[in-house]
Design a protein around this motif. Structure first.
Motif, PDB file in Angstrom:
ATOM      1  N   TYR A  39       1.003  -1.271   0.044  1.00 21.83           N
ATOM      2  CA  TYR A  39      -0.061   0.050   0.128  1.00 21.83           C
ATOM      3  C   TYR A  39       0.974   1.264  -0.025  1.00 21.83           C
ATOM      4  O   TYR A  39       0.563   2.372  -0.702  1.00 21.83           O
ATOM      5  CB  TYR A  39      -0.973  -0.143   1.090  1.00 21.83           C
ATOM      6  CG  TYR A  39      -1.984  -0.781   1.129  1.00 21.83           C
ATOM      7  CD1 TYR A  39      -2.973  -0.610  -0.303  1.00 21.83           C
ATOM      8  CD2 TYR A  39      -2.590  -1.712   1.897  1.00 21.83           C
ATOM      9  CE1 TYR A  39      -4.338  -1.263  -0.442  1.00 21.83           C
ATOM     10  CE2 TYR A  39      -3.849  -2.506   1.583  1.00 21.83           C
ATOM     11  CZ  TYR A  39      -4.547  -2.279   0.532  1.00 21.83           C
ATOM     12  OH  TYR A  39      -5.815  -2.848   0.429  1.00 21.83           O
ATOM     13  N   LYS A  43       0.910   4.211  -2.879  1.00 25.41           N
ATOM     14  CA  LYS A  43       0.647   5.539  -2.483  1.00 25.41           C
ATOM     15  C   LYS A  43       1.510   6.415  -3.171  1.00 25.41           C
ATOM     16  O   LYS A  43       1.626   7.542  -3.691  1.00 25.41           O
ATOM     17  CB  LYS A  43       0.516   5.643  -1.007  1.00 25.41           C
ATOM     18  CG  LYS A  43       0.278   7.207  -0.535  1.00 25.41           C
ATOM     19  CD  LYS A  43       0.281   7.403   1.031  1.00 25.41           C
ATOM     20  CE  LYS A  43       0.112   8.745   1.426  1.00 25.41           C
ATOM     21  NZ  LYS A  43      -0.132   8.669   2.910  1.00 25.41           N
ATOM     22  N   MET A 105     -17.157   6.039  -5.876  1.00 21.34           N
ATOM     23  CA  MET A 105     -15.912   5.891  -5.210  1.00 21.34           C
ATOM     24  C   MET A 105     -15.176   6.954  -4.953  1.00 21.34           C
ATOM     25  O   MET A 105     -14.291   7.477  -4.148  1.00 21.34           O
ATOM     26  CB  MET A 105     -15.190   4.966  -6.408  1.00 21.34           C
ATOM     27  CG  MET A 105     -13.725   4.448  -5.812  1.00 21.34           C
ATOM     28  SD  MET A 105     -12.906   3.385  -7.022  1.00 21.34           S
ATOM     29  CE  MET A 105     -13.778   1.934  -7.227  1.00 21.34           C
ATOM     30  N   THR A 108     -16.141   9.044  -2.304  1.00 22.78           N
ATOM     31  CA  THR A 108     -15.765   8.447  -0.954  1.00 22.78           C
ATOM     32  C   THR A 108     -14.023   8.971  -0.774  1.00 22.78           C
ATOM     33  O   THR A 108     -13.764   9.351   0.528  1.00 22.78           O
ATOM     34  CB  THR A 108     -15.939   7.063  -1.017  1.00 22.78           C
ATOM     35  OG1 THR A 108     -17.114   6.566  -0.898  1.00 22.78           O
ATOM     36  CG2 THR A 108     -15.340   6.418   0.248  1.00 22.78           C
ATOM     37  N   ILE A 109     -13.350   8.934  -1.616  1.00 25.68           N
ATOM     38  CA  ILE A 109     -12.157   9.327  -1.469  1.00 25.68           C
ATOM     39  C   ILE A 109     -11.631  10.764  -1.267  1.00 25.68           C
ATOM     40  O   ILE A 109     -11.160  11.171  -0.324  1.00 25.68           O
ATOM     41  CB  ILE A 109     -11.356   8.900  -2.830  1.00 25.68           C
ATOM     42  CG1 ILE A 109     -11.323   7.500  -3.274  1.00 25.68           C
ATOM     43  CG2 ILE A 109      -9.924   9.425  -3.023  1.00 25.68           C
ATOM     44  CD1 ILE A 109     -10.651   6.697  -4.547  1.00 25.68           C
ATOM     45  N   LYS A 112     -12.867  11.132   2.470  1.00 28.39           N
ATOM     46  CA  LYS A 112     -11.860  10.471   3.579  1.00 28.39           C
ATOM     47  C   LYS A 112     -10.376  11.123   3.315  1.00 28.39           C
ATOM     48  O   LYS A 112      -9.824  11.055   4.307  1.00 28.39           O
ATOM     49  CB  LYS A 112     -12.002   9.064   3.371  1.00 28.39           C
ATOM     50  CG  LYS A 112     -13.161   8.227   3.948  1.00 28.39           C
ATOM     51  CD  LYS A 112     -13.206   6.947   3.691  1.00 28.39           C
ATOM     52  CE  LYS A 112     -14.404   6.280   4.334  1.00 28.39           C
ATOM     53  NZ  LYS A 112     -14.516   4.628   4.462  1.00 28.39           N
ATOM     54  N   GLU A 114      -8.128   9.540   1.684  1.00 33.21           N
ATOM     55  CA  GLU A 114      -7.343   8.217   1.359  1.00 33.21           C
ATOM     56  C   GLU A 114      -8.082   7.106   1.779  1.00 33.21           C
ATOM     57  O   GLU A 114      -8.717   7.033   2.928  1.00 33.21           O
ATOM     58  CB  GLU A 114      -5.866   8.377   2.012  1.00 33.21           C
ATOM     59  CG  GLU A 114      -5.240   7.016   1.463  1.00 33.21           C
ATOM     60  CD  GLU A 114      -3.884   7.156   2.380  1.00 33.21           C
ATOM     61  OE1 GLU A 114      -3.024   6.162   2.294  1.00 33.21           O
ATOM     62  OE2 GLU A 114      -3.243   8.290   2.470  1.00 33.21           O
ATOM     63  N   THR A 115      -8.112   6.220   0.806  1.00 32.65           N
ATOM     64  CA  THR A 115      -8.859   4.943   1.105  1.00 32.65           C
ATOM     65  C   THR A 115      -7.755   3.793   0.657  1.00 32.65           C
ATOM     66  O   THR A 115      -7.270   4.050  -0.362  1.00 32.65           O
ATOM     67  CB  THR A 115     -10.025   4.495   0.299  1.00 32.65           C
ATOM     68  OG1 THR A 115      -9.828   4.931  -1.006  1.00 32.65           O
ATOM     69  CG2 THR A 115     -11.097   5.707   0.947  1.00 32.65           C
ATOM     70  N   GLN A 116      -7.984   2.513   1.031  1.00 35.53           N
ATOM     71  CA  GLN A 116      -7.507   1.360   0.734  1.00 35.53           C
ATOM     72  C   GLN A 116      -8.283   0.143   0.771  1.00 35.53           C
ATOM     73  O   GLN A 116      -8.922   0.121   1.698  1.00 35.53           O
ATOM     74  CB  GLN A 116      -6.085   0.940   1.704  1.00 35.53           C
ATOM     75  CG  GLN A 116      -4.948   2.268   1.770  1.00 35.53           C
ATOM     76  CD  GLN A 116      -3.994   1.789   2.843  1.00 35.53           C
ATOM     77  OE1 GLN A 116      -4.148   1.122   3.775  1.00 35.53           O
ATOM     78  NE2 GLN A 116      -3.033   2.768   2.916  1.00 35.53           N
ATOM     79  N   PHE A 117      -8.174  -0.473  -0.446  1.00 34.29           N
ATOM     80  CA  PHE A 117      -9.161  -1.747  -0.582  1.00 34.29           C
ATOM     81  C   PHE A 117      -8.505  -2.633  -1.591  1.00 34.29           C
ATOM     82  O   PHE A 117      -7.261  -2.467  -2.366  1.00 34.29           O
ATOM     83  CB  PHE A 117     -10.555  -1.359  -0.930  1.00 34.29           C
ATOM     84  CG  PHE A 117     -10.618  -0.426  -2.315  1.00 34.29           C
ATOM     85  CD1 PHE A 117     -10.763  -1.114  -3.594  1.00 34.29           C
ATOM     86  CD2 PHE A 117     -10.538   0.693  -2.223  1.00 34.29           C
ATOM     87  CE1 PHE A 117     -10.873  -0.155  -4.535  1.00 34.29           C
ATOM     88  CE2 PHE A 117     -10.533   1.686  -3.243  1.00 34.29           C
ATOM     89  CZ  PHE A 117     -10.619   1.043  -4.501  1.00 34.29           C
ATOM     90  N   THR A 139      -6.251   7.235  -8.090  1.00 31.57           N
ATOM     91  CA  THR A 139      -6.121   5.937  -7.912  1.00 31.57           C
ATOM     92  C   THR A 139      -4.837   5.177  -8.480  1.00 31.57           C
ATOM     93  O   THR A 139      -4.454   5.579  -9.696  1.00 31.57           O
ATOM     94  CB  THR A 139      -7.415   5.258  -8.311  1.00 31.57           C
ATOM     95  OG1 THR A 139      -7.521   5.111  -9.852  1.00 31.57           O
ATOM     96  CG2 THR A 139      -8.660   6.055  -7.951  1.00 31.57           C
TER      97      THR A 139
END
Length: 456
Positions: A39, A43, A105, A108-109, A112, A114-117, A139
């Motif tokens: 991750y 990033k 999506m 949401t990013i 927040k 930052e997101t990780q999935f 992304t």
């Protein structure tokens, strides 16, 4: 299943479980570290592409060529850049587009930051990127083939090491348990050779203070008791045979002489009287043996109740004097009785009376005046009894043996007996958790002292 096998399996299972736990922890830690590190890589790659696209103003075609060229040799990170209005500004490979971003999506990013999935086995990072006062969404996605290969290799190696370790531990456990149980195997082989004909054999034990040596010593102690019991039984049977044979032979002889030829009435009466006396000896012997058997019972099989010791002594006195009118027995209390509990105890009345009868009879029959004095005292929840006579006394050499069954010392020439009375008396006193001692001087007299536990 033998204990040796049980210990080996238990040792193997416990050790294997510990190794499996450690392997699971290591694998889980490696898996978590791989995920976090990748991750971080995603990033960093997303920020790098953003810097190249916005700050270095590298054109899209150049960036896409770099992506395509790298993708041939390595799993290149797929990067896409959107504005907050879900307008695509840049994509490494639109025709591939593994992430397939949606407006939800992107929102949401943006919210927040930052997101990780995961997208199947692909990891995805989405982050908000600011440039010249505007926010953009970047992304980055890729498949960590190298990391997954390392994890799979770690898993295979861990399982292989675990299996080899279990095999090694099992073999080592078998060898270890065989060595540990070798003394037990030797004991078993030796014990199998011990029978009633060779009870003198003993197990070989070392002077170690371990449980196996303790087991061997305990078994040898049991053999000692069994050998003594067998010897005592043989001695007992031999004495019984002798004690019974003598009066029976006398009866047979008297009766044979009586019927051998015609006799006068006085001769017949004398023969009947002698036979009757011998028959009474047999009855007394039988009664003594029955009492001895009762006194040898398990205490839990004998009925105990609260009794007064003075009443038992009086009953024993009356029984002795009823059978022997010339015997004199006196009872003396050394303390004043304030409470009947002082002279009461928990015991078996019949057995205690048998013990006291034996002591009264011994005191009277070995005394010229046929007299015995019994005194009663009590203190600190203990009852003290003394049976004193002024008889011929007991020789010093016989004092250590007078409680041995069927033992009759030098005094046997003075009166009849079978050598059971004192042995029986001692068993009864011990059965009541008391103790009996004797002091005697030849020509002066004998004193038997008994100490019994009173009521608490």
């Amino acid at each position: 299943m033998k204990i040796r096998t049980q210990i080996t399996l238990l040792f193997t299972i416990i050790t294997a479980s510990i190794l499996l736990l450690f392997a699971a922890i290591i694998y889980y830690s490696a898996k978590e570290n791989r995920e976090k590190e990748f991750y971080t890589v995603l990033k960093r790659e997303a920020e790098t592409k953003g810097n190249l696209f916005f700050k270095a103003r590298v054109d899209s075609r150049t960036l896409q060529n770099i992506y395509k060229n790298n993708r041939i040799t390595i799993n290149e990170v797929e990067v896409a850049i959107y504005n907050t209005s879900f307008q695509l500004l840049y994509h490494d490979a639109v025709n591939i587009d593994f992430v397939k971003e949606t407006k939800e999506m992107i929102n949401t990013i943006e919210t927040k930051g930052e997101t990780q999935f995961y997208q199947k086995d692909w990891q995805v990072v989405g982050l908000r990127y600011s440039f010249e006062g505007e926010d953009y969404i970047i992304t980055a996605a890729a498949y960590d083939e190298y990391g997954y290969n390392k994890l799979n290799s770690l898993l295979r190696n861990s399982l292989l090491v675990l299996l080899l370790s279990i095999l090694f531990i099992y073999i080592a456990g078998r060898i270890f348990s065989k060595k540990v149980f070798k003394p037990v195997k030797e004991m078993i082989d030796k014990a199998n050779n011990i029978s009633a004909t060779n009870l003198y054999l003993r197990l070989n034990t070392k002077n170690n203070k371990d449980e196996i040596s303790e087991l061997g010593n305990t078994f040898n102690g049991m053999l000692d008791r069994l050998e003594n019991s067998f010897d005592a039984q043989k001695h007992f049977v031999s004495n019984i045979s002798h004690e019974l044979r003598t009066p029976l032979s006398a009866i047979i002889t008297e009766l044979e002489l009586a019927i051998g030829r015609e006799q006068d009435n006085n001769t017949y009466k004398r023969a009947i009287k002698n036979s009757l006396n011998d028959a009474k000896k047999i009855v007394r012997l039988s009664n003594s043996l029955l009492d001895l058997a009762k006194a040898s019972y398990d205490p839990s099989e004998i009925a105990f109740k609260t009794i007064r010791i003075d009443e038992v002594l009086l009953d024993a006195k009356h029984q002795v004097q009823q059978a022997n009118a010339d015997y004199k027995i006196d009872l003396h209390f050394e303390n004043d009785i304030d409470d009947e509990n002082q002279i009461s105890l928990t015991g078996n009345e019949y057995l205690l009376k048998v013990a006291f009868v034996n002591l009264f009879e011994n005191g009277c029959k070995f005394s010229a005046d046929k007299e015995c004095l019994a005194s009663i005292a009590f203190n600190n929840h203990r009852i003290l009894l003394h049976f004193k006579d002024k008889g011929i006394g007991i020789p010093e050499g016989d004092l250590d043996h007078i409680f041995t069954p069927f033992y009759r010392g030098e005094n046997k020439k003075f009166t009849d007996g079978n050598g059971i009375g004192l042995s029986l008396t001692q068993k009864i006193i011990l059965l009541h958790k008391g103790k009996i001692t004797v002091v005697s001087k030849p020509g002066i007299g004998t004193t038997f002292s008994i100490e019994l536990p009173g009521l608490s």
